[in-house]
Write an enzyme that holds these catalytic residues in place. Structure first.
Site, PDB file in Angstrom:
ATOM      1  N   ASP A 170       0.472 -29.863  50.762  1.00 60.66           N
ATOM      2  CA  ASP A 170       0.083 -30.348  49.438  1.00 60.66           C
ATOM      3  C   ASP A 170      -0.180 -29.196  48.474  1.00 60.66           C
ATOM      4  O   ASP A 170       0.217 -29.243  47.304  1.00 60.66           O
ATOM      5  CB  ASP A 170      -1.194 -31.195  49.540  1.00 60.66           C
ATOM      6  N   ARG A 371      15.560   0.077  26.231  1.00 56.38           N
ATOM      7  CA  ARG A 371      16.103  -1.172  26.774  1.00 56.38           C
ATOM      8  C   ARG A 371      17.623  -1.207  26.606  1.00 56.38           C
ATOM      9  O   ARG A 371      18.342  -1.714  27.480  1.00 56.38           O
ATOM     10  CB  ARG A 371      15.457  -2.389  26.114  1.00 56.38           C
ATOM     11  N   GLU A 424       8.988 -16.970  34.955  1.00 51.76           N
ATOM     12  CA  GLU A 424       8.778 -15.597  35.414  1.00 51.76           C
ATOM     13  C   GLU A 424       8.265 -15.537  36.845  1.00 51.76           C
ATOM     14  O   GLU A 424       8.749 -14.738  37.662  1.00 51.76           O
ATOM     15  CB  GLU A 424       7.790 -14.866  34.485  1.00 51.76           C
ATOM     16  N   PHE A 450       4.688 -10.338  29.816  1.00 53.34           N
ATOM     17  CA  PHE A 450       4.805 -11.495  30.703  1.00 53.34           C
ATOM     18  C   PHE A 450       4.835 -11.104  32.175  1.00 53.34           C
ATOM     19  O   PHE A 450       4.978 -11.969  33.041  1.00 53.34           O
ATOM     20  CB  PHE A 450       6.042 -12.314  30.341  1.00 53.34           C
ATOM     21  N   HIS A 474      10.080  -4.302  25.809  1.00 53.53           N
ATOM     22  CA  HIS A 474       9.112  -4.599  24.746  1.00 53.53           C
ATOM     23  C   HIS A 474       7.729  -4.143  25.206  1.00 53.53           C
ATOM     24  O   HIS A 474       6.790  -4.917  25.317  1.00 53.53           O
ATOM     25  CB  HIS A 474       9.127  -6.087  24.392  1.00 53.53           C
ATOM     26  N   ASP A 482       5.372  -9.669  16.219  1.00 54.02           N
ATOM     27  CA  ASP A 482       5.055 -10.761  17.141  1.00 54.02           C
ATOM     28  C   ASP A 482       3.569 -10.838  17.458  1.00 54.02           C
ATOM     29  O   ASP A 482       3.086 -11.846  17.973  1.00 54.02           O
ATOM     30  CB  ASP A 482       5.850 -10.608  18.448  1.00 54.02           C
ATOM     31  N   HIS A 486       2.032 -10.790  22.183  1.00 53.66           N
ATOM     32  CA  HIS A 486       3.249 -10.214  22.746  1.00 53.66           C
ATOM     33  C   HIS A 486       3.196  -8.690  22.849  1.00 53.66           C
ATOM     34  O   HIS A 486       4.175  -8.065  23.233  1.00 53.66           O
ATOM     35  CB  HIS A 486       4.464 -10.630  21.908  1.00 53.66           C
ATOM     36  N   ARG A 533      11.290  -1.502  22.999  1.00 51.26           N
ATOM     37  CA  ARG A 533      12.078  -2.322  22.082  1.00 51.26           C
ATOM     38  C   ARG A 533      12.662  -1.454  20.976  1.00 51.26           C
ATOM     39  O   ARG A 533      13.812  -1.624  20.581  1.00 51.26           O
ATOM     40  CB  ARG A 533      11.195  -3.411  21.467  1.00 51.26           C
TER      41      ARG A 533
END
Length: 677
Positions: A170, A371, A424, A450, A474, A482, A486, A533
């Site tokens: 469960d 990047r 993610e 993230f 980033h 942002d 972020h 970024r």
């Protein structure tokens, strides 16, 4: 004849009485070990021993003599707290896990730790315990099996043909990661994946219905799974029928919902939360022996059970032998293919130095975000490294991680780019499963902020020493408009705190190429690439060997003893260079050092590979400064960020938070004054 029915014919003991004997053997081994340890979780083993025995004796294809056979079925105990169930099975079926280790359950140094640990106990496919991780790992294993089959099963050869089985509870299904992974598995149509749901309706706090009223069948049906139901988890015939149905081609993964009783057979305890996580006690154990007609003492395996398990092992050994013959023919006919996909290990390209030199060839000067540099290097690397596969959590265009070779999708497993969706946590755990399976080298990507969503799976990457590559872009407050949601501030430092994770934050194109080289060469744990970024100046390819050896390189003023050292990572190296220019106008000689891997630099300083810096140092990074202070000398200064950011153009946000040339110059002059007093 199906594989399952053929297996059943080999067991001379296939009677109701014998099955009961074998099942109770597993039950009591688990209960006795928990009792001897004085801690553990008897409830799940007692409730699911019938399920486990039916699977392992009739359906699971495995060779106890070689737990690493590449074409074995995988069994994942996602509900890892029930580890004694797995250890009992491994012992009974003849794996290298002697009774002495069962007696040492949960003891320091034993091969039977409290939760299953990959690489520690023969036959354990993955480290489980944090609920939901095992299900997601199994999705990765099943995906890797299909992707390797698409690459290797050609011209009449079949060398990849196995299944992945999961036992989950469960709690596994409540955890959000199970939703992410199950949704992805259904979308991809991973029809060689079966999750057996131990549906006992009990959690630690009481009935599962107190907190969860999901219609599990409807949920998995909506994900695109086939759902089967077994009403009685002690009915061997019904379990056998359902598990056999799982191997019939359907184009969907399968959930088998099995109604069980936690702590089955333990009077006064079964069916209650008390069965979950405590020894039964001598009185309950004695009453359970009487109830289940088990006259034997602790840690007993009847000869008949051992003999039947040996028959299963012999059958697995024969299947392994036939596969080895088929594999040898495949290798002979397709030598180049077998070298690219050896099915167990994943070789790295031989000419990594050439890959690392791509920077100077591609961008001889100017500005480029790391990047974007990573995307260029990855493209070239992928052309040389067919085992490299991966994707992103719906951010491929931003993280520059789509590679040539096509997308992976339902029935299209020959592709190389995996679209994990906005999942993610599930992505990272699936990557772990792919790495555990072997044969492919997986990578995944998202924004650095993230990384918090996937941290539990990344931690398990490190714990299991899996060579997963994470691309986090980033990487700072330069994300700008942002805003603080972020803009990563604490994430970089938090990643460095995880033992065994190699964190690389390159400052330019050349360093990004070197970072990919280091990531691919690292087969003993996960590597994190932290990328910008915004565009950064291309500094050139000098002293890249220093990055690999010491984690840092000098990018300005390495010949003479300087007045001050400006050491920075990533985008802040450009800030240090600007400050060095200003200091030069004031007659101050500043050496600029790019620290791509702080942990490696720290180790080199501590073990004497490098002498102490010849001048006071200003350490600079757009993140929390605590870790830099730990390596700084008393006369050094540290410039970082101790607060969340703001929304606005990136350069303005950085300046508002103290990342300015003037701030670095002032800190450098202050260091020099303090050093000379």
């Amino acid at each position: 004849m199906t594989r399952a029915s053929e297996a059943a014919d080999d067991i001379a003991y296939r009677t109701e009485d014998f099955d009961r004997l074998a099942i109770n053997t597993v039950r009591f081994l688990a209960a006795d070990a928990v009792q001897a340890a004085g801690s553990g979780h008897p409830g799940l083993p007692l409730g699911t021993s019938t399920v486990a025995w039916t699977l392992w004796s009739r359906h699971l294809r495995h060779d106890p003599a070689d737990p690493t056979w590449p074409d074995r079925d995988r069994f994942v105990l996602s509900a890892g707290h029930g580890s004694m169930l797995l250890y009992a099975l491994l012992h009974v079926f003849g794996y290298d896990l002697p009774m002495s280790e069962l007696r040492r359950f949960r003891q320091l140094g034993s091969r039977t730790p409290g939760h299953p640990e990959y690489g520690h106990t023969p036959g354990v496919e993955t480290t489980t315990g944090p609920l939901g991780q095992g299900i997601a790992n199994a999705v990765g294993m099943a995906l890797a099996e299909r992707m390797l089959a698409a690459r290797c099963n050609i011209d009449g050869h079949t060398v990849v043909d196995h299944r992945t089985w999961v036992l989950a509870g469960d709690g596994d299904l409540m955890e959000g990661i199970s939703h992410e992974a199950a949704s992805l598995a259904g979308r991809l149509g991973l029809d060689r994946l079966t999750v057996i749901f131990d549906d006992n309706d009990i959690t630690i706090d009481g009935p599962a219905s107190r907190s969860c009223a999901d219609d599990v069948a409807a949920r998995f049906g909506a994900y695109g799974w086939r759902v089967l139901t077994v009403a009685d988890g002690n009915d061997v015939a019904e379990l056998d029928r359902a598990l056999g149905q799982c191997t019939d081609p359907d184009g969907r993964p399968t959930l088998v919902r099995v109604r069980t009783t936690i702590g089955f057979g333990a009077p006064g305890v079964e069916g209650t939360p008390k069965a979950h996580g405590s020894p039964l006690g001598p009185d309950v154990l004695a009453r359970m022996r009487a109830r289940l007609q088990w006259p034997h003492g602790a840690f007993h395996v009847p000869d008949a059970v051992a003999a039947a398990a040996a028959v299963v092992g012999a059958r697995g050994a024969e299947a392994h032998r036939r596969w080895s013959d088929a594999h040898a023919r495949w290798q002979a006919d397709h030598a180049a293919l077998s070298a690219q996909f050896p099915l167990d290990a994943v070789p790295a390209p031989d000419d990594l130095d050439r890959i690392a030199m791509l920077a100077d060839e591609a961008v001889p000067g100017g500005m480029v975000a790391t990047r974007k540099a990573s995307g260029a290097v990855l493209e070239a690397l992928a052309a040389e490294y067919p085992g490299l596969v991966g994707g992103s959590a719906d951010l491929a265009a931003s993280t520059n991680t789509a590679i040539a070779g096509g997308d992976v999708g339902p029935g299209r497993f020959g592709g190389r780019t995996i679209h994990f969706g906005i999942r993610e946590h599930g992505m990272a755990a699936v990557l772990n499963g792919m790495a555990l399976h072997g044969g492919l080298r997986p990578f995944g990507s998202t924004f650095l902020v993230f990384a918090d969503y996937l941290r539990p799976a990344l931690r398990l990457s490190a714990l299991m020493r899996l060579p997963v590559i994470y691309v986090f872009t980033h990487d700072s407050v330069h994300v700008g408009e942002d805003g603080p949601t972020h803009q990563p501030v604490e994430q970089l430092e938090s990643l460095r705190l995880i033992p065994g994770v190699t964190v690389l934050r390159p400052a330019d194109f050349s360093e990004t190429a070197a970072a990919w080289q280091m990531a691919v060469a690292n087969t003993c744990g996960p590597t994190v690439l932290v990328l910008s970024r915004q565009d950064l100046p291309v500094l050139g390819g000098a002293r890249l060997d220093d990055l690999r050896r010491f984690g840092a390189r000098t990018v300005r003023g390495g010949e003479a003893a300087p007045d001050v050292i400006l050491a920075a990572s990533g985008s802040e190296v450009a800030l240090a260079l600007a400050a060095a220019d200003t200091l030069a106008t004031r007659g101050v000689d500043a050496r600029v050092v790019s620290v791509m891997c702080r942990e490696r630099l720290d180790a080199a300083l501590r073990n004497g590979e490098l002498g102490r810096p010849p001048a006071p140092t200003v350490w600079i990074e757009a993140g929390v400064p605590a870790g830099w202070r730990a390596i700084a000398a008393p006369d050094d200064a540290v410039i970082g960020i101790n607060r969340f950011g703001e929304s606005g153009p990136g350069a303005q946000v950085a300046a508002a938070l103290g990342l300015t040339t003037d701030a670095v110059v002032a800190a450098a002059l202050g260091c020099i004054r303090g050093h000379t007093r």
